[in-house]
Design a protein around this motif. Structure first.
Motif, short mmCIF file in Angstrom:
data_model
loop_
_atom_site.label_atom_id
_atom_site.label_comp_id
_atom_site.label_asym_id
_atom_site.label_seq_id
_atom_site.Cartn_x
_atom_site.Cartn_y
_atom_site.Cartn_z
N PRO A 96 2.73 2.06 5.77
CA PRO A 96 2.76 3.40 5.15
C PRO A 96 2.16 3.43 3.74
CG PRO A 96 4.80 3.02 6.31
CD PRO A 96 4.05 1.71 6.34
N GLU A 97 2.45 2.44 2.93
CA GLU A 97 1.91 2.41 1.57
C GLU A 97 0.38 2.27 1.60
OE1 GLU A 97 2.06 -0.49 -2.33
OE2 GLU A 97 3.85 -0.37 -1.06
N GLN A 98 -0.12 1.43 2.48
CA GLN A 98 -1.56 1.24 2.61
C GLN A 98 -2.24 2.51 3.11
OE1 GLN A 98 -1.29 -2.15 5.21
NE2 GLN A 98 -2.15 -3.51 3.64
N ARG A 99 -1.58 3.23 4.03
CA ARG A 99 -2.15 4.48 4.55
C ARG A 99 -2.34 5.50 3.43
NH1 ARG A 99 0.61 3.40 9.34
NH2 ARG A 99 2.50 4.41 8.61
N VAL A 100 -1.33 5.60 2.56
CA VAL A 100 -1.44 6.53 1.44
C VAL A 100 -2.62 6.14 0.55
CG1 VAL A 100 -0.29 7.33 -0.67
CG2 VAL A 100 1.00 7.16 1.46
N LYS A 101 -2.74 4.85 0.26
CA LYS A 101 -3.85 4.38 -0.57
C LYS A 101 -5.19 4.59 0.13
CE LYS A 101 -1.27 0.87 -3.10
NZ LYS A 101 -1.13 -0.58 -3.35
N TYR A 102 -5.23 4.33 1.43
CA TYR A 102 -6.46 4.51 2.21
C TYR A 102 -6.92 5.96 2.15
CZ TYR A 102 -9.58 4.48 6.29
OH TYR A 102 -10.65 4.62 7.13
N LYS A 103 -5.98 6.88 2.34
CA LYS A 103 -6.33 8.30 2.28
C LYS A 103 -6.81 8.68 0.88
CE LYS A 103 -3.40 9.74 6.08
NZ LYS A 103 -2.23 10.50 6.53
N ALA A 104 -6.15 8.14 -0.15
CA ALA A 104 -6.57 8.43 -1.52
C ALA A 104 -7.96 7.88 -1.80
CB ALA A 104 -5.56 7.83 -2.51
N GLU A 125 -5.98 3.63 10.15
CA GLU A 125 -4.68 4.02 9.62
C GLU A 125 -3.53 3.46 10.45
OE1 GLU A 125 -4.64 8.26 9.09
OE2 GLU A 125 -6.17 8.16 7.51
#
Length: 93
Positions: free
Chosen positions: A65-73, A60
């Protein structure tokens, strides 16, 4: 384990056309070895979880930030919740 055992048995039964006796024997074999594996890995599970948590934090950290949201999803979708890995599985993602 019961769900996983049944899925494994169903697949083997389908692909190998197991007799009822074979299915019972395979079921007992899988259950016996699963219990032994659980006994062996039970003591190290907390350390494995810590390593997986650290791996996910490090992944992470390199994402925007956008990739982190997608990674968590993605992790939630794959693992059915905010957990690091599915039961019995040990991998970051």
């Amino acid at each position: 384990m019961e769900g996983m055992t049944e899925r494994l048995l169903d697949r083997l039964d389908h692909e190998l056309a197991l007799t009822p006796q074979q299915r019972d024997q395979v079921h007992r074999i899988v259950e016996t070895h699963h219990r032994k594996i659980e006994a062996l890995t039970g003591g190290v599970r907390p350390q494995i979880r810590q390593e997986l948590e650290q791996a996910n934090r490090e992944i992470e950290a390199v994402l925007n930030p956008e990739q982190r949201v997608k990674y968590k999803a993605i992790r939630m979708k794959i693992h059915g919740g905010p957990h690091l890995h599915p039961p019995g599985g040990h991998r970051p993602f």
